[in-house]
Design a protein around this motif. Sequence first.
Motif, mmCIF file in Angstrom:
data_model
loop_
_atom_site.group_PDB
_atom_site.id
_atom_site.type_symbol
_atom_site.label_atom_id
_atom_site.label_comp_id
_atom_site.label_asym_id
_atom_site.label_seq_id
_atom_site.Cartn_x
_atom_site.Cartn_y
_atom_site.Cartn_z
ATOM 1 N N GLU A 122 0.839 -1.207 0.000
ATOM 2 C CA GLU A 122 0.000 0.000 0.000
ATOM 3 C C GLU A 122 0.872 1.255 0.000
ATOM 4 O O GLU A 122 0.560 2.243 -0.685
ATOM 5 N N ALA A 125 2.084 1.717 -3.566
ATOM 6 C CA ALA A 125 1.014 2.136 -4.473
ATOM 7 C C ALA A 125 0.613 3.590 -4.207
ATOM 8 O O ALA A 125 0.361 4.360 -5.139
ATOM 9 N N ARG A 126 0.591 3.968 -2.934
ATOM 10 C CA ARG A 126 0.238 5.368 -2.615
ATOM 11 C C ARG A 126 1.351 6.338 -3.058
ATOM 12 O O ARG A 126 1.059 7.415 -3.580
ATOM 13 N N GLY A 129 1.095 6.643 -6.773
ATOM 14 C CA GLY A 129 -0.098 7.431 -7.092
ATOM 15 C C GLY A 129 0.138 8.921 -6.874
ATOM 16 O O GLY A 129 -0.233 9.760 -7.710
ATOM 17 N N LEU A 140 -4.730 5.782 -4.300
ATOM 18 C CA LEU A 140 -4.972 4.406 -4.747
ATOM 19 C C LEU A 140 -6.070 4.393 -5.802
ATOM 20 O O LEU A 140 -7.046 5.138 -5.696
ATOM 21 N N THR A 141 -5.929 3.508 -6.798
ATOM 22 C CA THR A 141 -7.029 3.325 -7.742
ATOM 23 C C THR A 141 -8.190 2.621 -7.013
ATOM 24 O O THR A 141 -7.979 1.951 -5.997
ATOM 25 N N TRP A 144 -7.878 -1.066 -5.787
ATOM 26 C CA TRP A 144 -6.670 -1.517 -5.096
ATOM 27 C C TRP A 144 -6.954 -2.321 -3.819
ATOM 28 O O TRP A 144 -6.307 -3.334 -3.550
ATOM 29 N N LYS A 145 -7.928 -1.890 -3.042
ATOM 30 C CA LYS A 145 -8.216 -2.592 -1.787
ATOM 31 C C LYS A 145 -9.136 -3.802 -1.972
ATOM 32 O O LYS A 145 -9.480 -4.482 -1.004
#
Lengths: 404, 404
Positions: A122, A125-126, A129, A140-141, A144-145
Amino acid sequence: MPPFDVPEGDPFGPHNLPYGVFSLPGSAERTVGVRLGDHVLDAGAAAHALGSPYASLLARPTLNPLLAAGRTAWSDVRRALTAWVTVPAHRETVEPFFHPLSEVTLHLPFEVADYVDFYASENHARNVGQIFRPDAADSLTPNWKHLPIGYHGRSGTVVVSGTDVVRPSGQRKAPADPAPVFGPSVRLDIEAEVGFVVGVPSEQGRAVPLSAYRDHVFGLFLLNDWSARDIQAWEYVPLGPFLGKSFATSVSAWITPLDALDEARVAPPARTHDLLPYLDDSGEEPGGYDLRITVTINGHDVSECPFSTMYWTAAQQLAHMTVNGASLRTGDLYGSGTVSGPTERERGSLLELTWNGRDPLELPDGKRAFLEDGDVVTLSAWAPGPDGVRVGLGEVTGRVVPAS
Amino acid sequence: MPPFDVPEGDPFGPHNLPYGVFSLPGSAERTVGVRLGDHVLDAGAAAHALGSPYASLLARPTLNPLLAAGRTAWSDVRRALTAWVTVPAHRETVEPFFHPLSEVTLHLPFEVADYVDFYASENHARNVGQIFRPDAADSLTPNWKHLPIGYHGRSGTVVVSGTDVVRPSGQRKAPADPAPVFGPSVRLDIEAEVGFVVGVPSEQGRAVPLSAYRDHVFGLFLLNDWSARDIQAWEYVPLGPFLGKSFATSVSAWITPLDALDEARVAPPARTHDLLPYLDDSGEEPGGYDLRITVTINGHDVSECPFSTMYWTAAQQLAHMTVNGASLRTGDLYGSGTVSGPTERERGSLLELTWNGRDPLELPDGKRAFLEDGDVVTLSAWAPGPDGVRVGLGEVTGRVVPAS
């Protein structure tokens, strides 16, 4: 007397026993080796000498036959190897089959079938982003979660640690440029990852559940997913990374069996969203691993990346990868995605460490926004093992050589 | 008397001679076959009987040894085969090695190394852009006219024509849904493509120029890149298609050597943008192929897709795929991307043919927005050959079976 007498607390002691493939000087013959301290045991030859039934799995030029043999065989072989290198009665028989690591050549340990790379941190990804979509409401897109995002990479360019990496050339285009230009990448980067190798295949059309992770996955290892950020940025919309990644992926020469990492298992971070049943691991054994990855450039530490912070686990990735009925093959490799922790010096890529080049690293041999020709990048790692002894992961190293 | 006496003008006459791999009833032994009309010649057995040096390339369970042998061998073997099936003096020797196609089982003709899929039809890319990004100023992404966009797919789920395709399950989420749901895809689609297979490998770190296309690529074949549009739509940002495609890719059992397609070569569409030198094919032989692909669902024609309209050629795709130093391996497969022509009935996917389900096809057995369980999709194609005779491409067919 070496090699049995590895120092107390050696991270490659008899509690570890990772597998690789080696050859001796002047010989083209490859065979399975098991690392003990700074020696490698010719496992097939030892098995022969001891009359072991596992000789047929070990006296082979790749790990693939052992990988395919399945979990019971993996445990049995590991138990046998542990005895061979610890029981004094075997010492005289086994000792001739040890070779100093410094004298052997290490090879790609298995034949790579499909290669998938995930995006499971995470923090990573953050960071990505924020760097690439600074105006987005959420770094996040939206997916993603809900699912472990992944894509297929190029199997044919997976290379063993120690292989030089030629700087890739390709198209790049800054937003303000009128047209793309061609040339060697000027934003060559690393991604510090953990790779997983599948041993036991699965049938096309059948999903592999979370609970079957240990029946299919044999072991893990360090992986450097070399990335040319300028090539990637221009090419990746709409179908994802291609030439920005496909020129080389380096893997360790040593595969650590999951059986060596029981003490390293940890629960993944708390989930912030409900998961669909096929990804819900709340009833499963802890799916994370407490691995700490150190990244060095030319010997200088630049980062320490905590694998325990990964949001998606290897078991979830396996379940996701197959939920559509995609089959597994022996030798399938999947990468965790870049391992980045929450703080600045826990990031697994230069993209993040230098914030896309804005804040170059100050190394003793100069500033680094991205990699320069001649740079040697090395990932190493350890995990907690039995009785407080560390389990070492085999390093993955590679030198950048100029574009051809 | 069959099989030498194929009808005049048969698209699988001696001007064609595609290669496959077959086995006889009750036998597990696979070997290379060459198609002539509605028969298959056991090429290795014929070579043996004639004392040919090519027996060692042909009496094999896959095409890979022949693929690896290189262009001179490809031409020599083809010349020999042509003689064996046309020169009356060979007839008595060769005839026992022919088997009716209806009596043999056809297998995946080569071991797939890496699988890359491109996106080379401008009509297809514009249709997809209009459907998914209706508000965008340009239906093409900014990179589209500068490089052949591609991504890696899953090699392990490439299957031979005739293999059933299990409807994939996965996550989908319509924009208005609060959270994703899980279940069998409700938007299962096809993509009519042409695949290319690499024979001769290349070295990591070295680009393969446009001009070397014929030295590396052995042949082409029809390919159906099955696609679950609902799974794909939810997962593909930011790293591209994954589970929406990885469940199955069907390829023809017959590989048409490029040497059989000399009369089919055509110039690609006029280029609207200057190309970087490594993609500039203005000084090369014509890089397109005049193939017409017919798509049927349950035997009903739904589309005829003109491959000659593809903007990017197979030679350009090869040059692009390797320009970053990515190596080639024998058995690398790359797909052209969906073949869509400029008019409504020339589109290679249901996504386009039904405009994302808005305008279902009216088939004699009912409406089709996307595929239903039990549907059989078949691609067939032909190209102009010598003396006005068509060169047939082996069909690729597959039946959708319910989610497991």
